[in-house]
Write a protein that holds these residues in place. Structure first.
Motif, short mmCIF file in Angstrom:
data_model
loop_
_atom_site.label_atom_id
_atom_site.label_comp_id
_atom_site.label_asym_id
_atom_site.label_seq_id
_atom_site.Cartn_x
_atom_site.Cartn_y
_atom_site.Cartn_z
N ARG A 443 22.80 -4.73 30.30
CA ARG A 443 22.16 -4.42 31.57
C ARG A 443 21.93 -2.91 31.64
NH1 ARG A 443 25.55 -6.44 36.44
NH2 ARG A 443 23.63 -5.87 37.51
N THR A 444 20.68 -2.53 31.91
CA THR A 444 20.31 -1.11 31.90
C THR A 444 20.05 -0.68 33.32
OG1 THR A 444 19.29 -1.47 29.73
CG2 THR A 444 18.77 0.59 30.87
N ASN A 445 20.99 0.09 33.89
CA ASN A 445 20.94 0.51 35.28
C ASN A 445 20.62 1.99 35.36
OD1 ASN A 445 22.18 -2.12 36.36
ND2 ASN A 445 23.73 -1.40 34.92
N VAL A 446 19.86 2.37 36.38
CA VAL A 446 19.42 3.76 36.51
C VAL A 446 19.77 4.27 37.90
CG1 VAL A 446 17.49 5.36 36.42
CG2 VAL A 446 17.51 3.37 34.90
N PHE A 447 20.45 5.41 37.96
CA PHE A 447 20.70 6.12 39.22
C PHE A 447 19.83 7.37 39.17
CE2 PHE A 447 23.05 8.71 42.31
CZ PHE A 447 23.22 7.78 43.33
N ALA A 448 18.69 7.32 39.87
CA ALA A 448 17.70 8.40 39.83
C ALA A 448 18.04 9.43 40.90
CB ALA A 448 16.30 7.84 40.05
N VAL A 449 17.96 10.70 40.56
CA VAL A 449 18.30 11.78 41.49
C VAL A 449 17.12 12.73 41.61
CG1 VAL A 449 20.80 11.68 41.09
CG2 VAL A 449 19.37 13.09 39.61
N ASP A 465 17.13 -6.13 32.88
CA ASP A 465 18.33 -6.78 33.45
C ASP A 465 19.21 -5.80 34.23
OD1 ASP A 465 19.87 -8.99 34.01
OD2 ASP A 465 21.15 -8.78 32.24
N GLY A 466 18.58 -4.76 34.79
CA GLY A 466 19.38 -3.78 35.52
C GLY A 466 18.87 -3.55 36.92
N VAL A 467 19.29 -2.44 37.50
CA VAL A 467 18.93 -2.09 38.86
C VAL A 467 18.63 -0.60 38.93
CG1 VAL A 467 21.33 -1.67 39.54
CG2 VAL A 467 19.64 -2.28 41.28
N LEU A 468 17.71 -0.23 39.81
CA LEU A 468 17.37 1.18 40.04
C LEU A 468 17.79 1.57 41.44
CD1 LEU A 468 15.77 3.86 39.43
CD2 LEU A 468 13.78 2.71 40.41
N GLU A 469 18.46 2.70 41.56
CA GLU A 469 18.77 3.29 42.87
C GLU A 469 18.30 4.73 42.83
OE1 GLU A 469 19.09 2.91 46.23
OE2 GLU A 469 20.73 1.54 45.77
N HIS A 470 17.77 5.22 43.95
CA HIS A 470 17.20 6.57 44.01
C HIS A 470 17.77 7.30 45.21
CE1 HIS A 470 13.49 9.25 44.99
NE2 HIS A 470 14.32 9.89 44.18
#
Length: 803
Positions: A443-449, A465-470
């Motif tokens: 699962r490839t998840n990204v926390f974008a800043v 299969d991941g999630v993005l949060e910004h």
């Protein structure tokens, strides 16, 4: 008094550059030659905020009145920051009793008018989203507006409206209005008024309002509605206004359908702040939502160690130079909280990346206290340096995913400028191919800043299969981070879809979320061409391996006005789908044209459109040739006479054309005169001064611009080659002078093709197909340029057609 007033104007641009503050406040007006607000010069006299939340769509309308306490005319810079996931839907400045709204224009056209206005010493308003060329792919969240003039001891009123979609996490939903200062000094409002109106189809409970100084007085509350307000004098903004509430889990796994259709779109709603009028009949719109229940899985933010399988967590931490200041702070906070959430049974590794990649350990290690502390020390001892090679970093992370239950967490702004490719869609596509070939498929998840995060690229990476949060520089990180950690610690529901029967009753259907979890809302929005009875909606998903089905039967009505946010919600979903298509496949003229059309119709900014606020005379200048005898002016109904003073010495009264007056809420009067523009006048933009007199004898002075255009535009054809086979596509590029409004390419036997501006090529471009039956030989390819005064310029090129 009339649409072409020049007494007030504004310039809007996004904040960029190190000299500007890294964080901004909501609605700050900074005097010229100042770095901070100064209430001794410009103070916030009144502020009114209306918040309307309907099924997770928050419409926020803010009106602020600033007072000038000096003895001179002032100008100021208005700074406003938007929350993530929001879009501006209106902006306006008031000149006394006259509202000057911004309008949506195609981006290139807006920039041309902006340049014209600046040349005439007028400061227009330009609010534009970031370019989608990889260099600046984000919609900027912080913008500034130059406001001038602010009269001595007078006031200036400003309005902004934005929409934000509120997510549901762990059965809770919330709203935040940023008031607390971050970069600037604390503001005080002489008078502050807040109206809060919450409606939810799903039952709600346990509302909480965190602000202590802004105590909401509830006037209505039931399981579907909360209405309240606050009003006070001398309010110091020492804290944000925050509200949160719980969505009743008893309503889980039930499908709810809401609709909107206005069969009379020419008549705006009485409470609509930014009405849109259309002569064509509108389709209907619907929103289908289901709250996903917990099922058999725990919905605690962190699964208990005894219940959770050990994980192999690979953290990619961006320490390139683009991550300075608040980006670094935010990503470090996220990394530390993520590492401390691991159990001793979990494995992890930490990879720092810029243009190179360096690991804390060669391979993943157990998440012991000593190893976690060593990883944090490893980050603190590594300086920021170099550019960013995201492709190399993702490749390195995949090689670390040799254990079962592997998870990749990427902490970055996505500004990749090094490596074999810097094109976002190619980076994402290459990673997806490698990810599919990986045995673990982590699962490839990204926390974008950051305000400039490359969301177009990062969202494609997170779809593995991941999630993005910004999180933006102006937002508190805690809520976003808690939601992110909850999602990466739980599995989303699988195979989520909505079926409609009969499918022919609807036109389009778009999901509003890439991934949905237990305790969150699954939502779809669509449109329907005509009213229909008893349409069946069925939501499907796999939760914990078990099938989940949610059913609803609903009518698609001929008229339904209860949810006016649905047309814009659908339009934004359609635009997002088109932007994703462009990100994957490159720009397509049809997709760009549709984005521009939807943006203008439903009034929200996209990467291909801009908000522009200038006097009406600049938006629609009168274009004439020498000798053209007509000048027309629209005025307020109270005006009784208009006299024009032309720049070549002519004075002419205008005649009232009563038959063409506009009636209704936008009523005005039309005035007209005929004149001769001297043949010796050079091409250019000129101002005609207008003297207007109303029924009370009061006199007003205005200006209106017109353009003299008699010189044909010049055009230059650019071809990659001059020999083609029958059936080939000819890529035609052309450069032309700035006055050009239309470019058309023609070839004998083929239909004409319009050439459209292509920012990546720096020229207008289009494709012309060689007819299959065209005889071999030499042919003339011509490109004709037409300007706004219908002057024509042409260039020809010889091409050879081969068998």
């Amino acid at each position: 008094m009339i649409g072409s007033r020049l007494a007030a104007f504004l310039v809007i641009s996004f904040l960029m550059g190190a000299a500007l503050p890294l964080r901004a406040d909501t609605g700050v007006l900074i005097p010229r030659d100042r770095q901070q607000p100064d209430p001794a010069i410009l103070s916030l006299q009144e502020m009114e905020v209306n918040v309307l939340i309907d099924d997770g769509d928050a419409r926020v309308f803010i009106q602020q009145i600033f007072a000038n306490h000096s003895n001179s005319i002032e100008e100021g810079t208005y700074v406003f920051s938007l929350p993530s996931g929001s879009t501006v839907s209106d902006f306006a400045v008031w000149d006394g009793p006259v509202r000057i709204p911004a309008v949506i224009l195609e981006r290139r056209r807006a920039e041309e008018i902006y340049d014209q206005a600046r040349m005439q010493a007028i400061d227009p308003g330009l609010l534009a989203a970031g370019e989608r060329d990889g260099s600046d792919p984000a919609n900027r969240s912080v913008f500034s507006a130059k406001i001038v003039p602010i009269p001595a001891h007078g006031t200036k009123r400003l309005e902004i409206e934005y929409h934000q979609r509120l997510a549901v996490t762990d059965f809770r939903q919330g709203f935040l209005l940023s008031l607390q200062p971050s970069a600037y000094k604390q503001q005080r409002a002489g008078h502050f008024r807040l109206h809060f109106d919450l409606h939810s189809t799903q039952p709600i409970a346990d509302p909480q309002f965190a602000a202590k100084t802004i105590r909401l007085q509830i006037t209505k509350q039931d399981e579907h509605t909360i209405i309240g307000g606050f009003e006070g004098d001398g309010v110091d903004f020492t804290e944000d206004f925050a509200a949160k509430w719980r969505i009743d889990s008893a309503s889980s796994d039930k499908l709810e359908v809401t609709t909107y259709r206005n069969p009379h779109p020419g008549v705006p709603l009485p409470d609509e702040i930014a009405p849109q009028r259309s002569a064509a009949p509108e389709p209907g719109f619907f929103l289908a939502q289901t709250l996903i229940g917990a099922g058999s899985q725990s919905v605690a933010p962190q699964p208990a160690p005894s219940q959770a399988s050990p994980r192999n967590v690979i953290v990619l931490f961006d320490n390139s130079l683009s991550m300075q200041w608040e980006k670094l702070e935010g990503s470090y906070t996220a990394m530390e909280k993520l590492l401390r959430s691991l159990t001793p049974a979990d494995h992890f590794n930490l990879l720092l990346f810029n243009q190179d990649v360096s690991g804390f350990q060669p391979t993943p290690v157990l998440a012991t206290a000593a190893n976690l502390q060593g990883a944090l020390q490893f980050v603190r001892g590594s300086p920021l340096r170099g550019g960013t090679d995201l492709d190399k970093a993702l490749t390195a992370a995949l090689t670390q995913c040799t254990l079962s239950n592997s998870v990749i967490v990427v902490l970055t702004d996505g500004e990749s400028d090094r490596g074999t490719t810097v094109v976002g869609r190619k980076i994402a596509a290459a990673y997806t191919r490698r990810w599919k070939d990986s045995p673990q498929r982590p699962r490839t998840n990204v926390f974008a800043v950051g305000d400039d995060a490359n969301l177009a690229l990062l969202s494609q990476i997170a779809r593995n299969d991941g999630v993005l949060e910004h999180v933006l520089s102006t937002e508190p990180i805690d809520a976003k981070l808690s939601s992110f950690l909850y999602k990466i610690s739980n599995r989303p529901v699988a195979d989520l879809r909505l079926d409609v029967d009969p499918r022919a009753k609807i036109h389009t259907l778009y999901p509003l979320d890439d991934s949905v979890y237990a305790g969150s809302m699954a939502s779809w929005v669509g449109d329907y061409p005509a009213a229909a009875k008893n349409v069946s909606f069925t939501g499907h998903a796999l939760r914990d391996g078990a099938a989940l089905t949610a059913l609803a039967n609903a009518d698609l009505p001929q008229e339904s006005l209860a949810h006016p946010q649905l047309p814009r919600l659908w339009a934004q979903a359609r635009v997002n789908a088109l932007l994703d298509q462009i990100a994957r496949e490159g720009e397509d003229r049809a997709a760009i044209d549709e984005i521009i059309q939807l943006s203008r119709k439903y009034k929200f900014v996209t990467p291909y459109t801009s908000f522009l606020a200038v006097p009406r005379s600049l938006l629609r200048p009168r274009v004439i040739r020498p000798g053209d005898p007509v000048l027309r002016v629209h005025t307020d109904p109270s005006i009784q006479s208009v006299i024009a003073l032309f720049p070549f010495g002519l004075t002419k009264p205008l005649r009232h054309i009563a038959a063409e007056d506009k009636k209704g809420p936008d009523s005005d009067r039309l005035w007209e005169t005929r004149f001769l523009a001297p043949a010796e006048m050079k091409d250019g933009t000129y101002s005609v001064r207008l003297i207007l007199r109303d029924a009370g004898g009061r006199t007003y002075r205005e200006s209106k611009t017109f353009v003299i255009a008699s010189t044909p535009p010049q055009v230059k054809i650019l071809l990659d080659r001059t020999k083609y086979h029958r059936g080939d596509l000819v890529s035609v590029k052309a450069e032309s002078t700035a006055s050009t409004r239309r470019l058309t390419a023609r070839l004998e036997g083929a239909g004409p093709v319009d050439l459209r501006w292509n920012a990546a090529l720096g020229a207008s471009a289009g494709q012309l197909r060689i007819p299959d039956g065209l005889a071999p030989g030499r042919y003339t390819l011509s490109v004709t340029a037409e300007d706004i005064a219908h002057n024509m310029g042409t260039q020809e090129a010889q091409v050879e057609i081969l068998p």
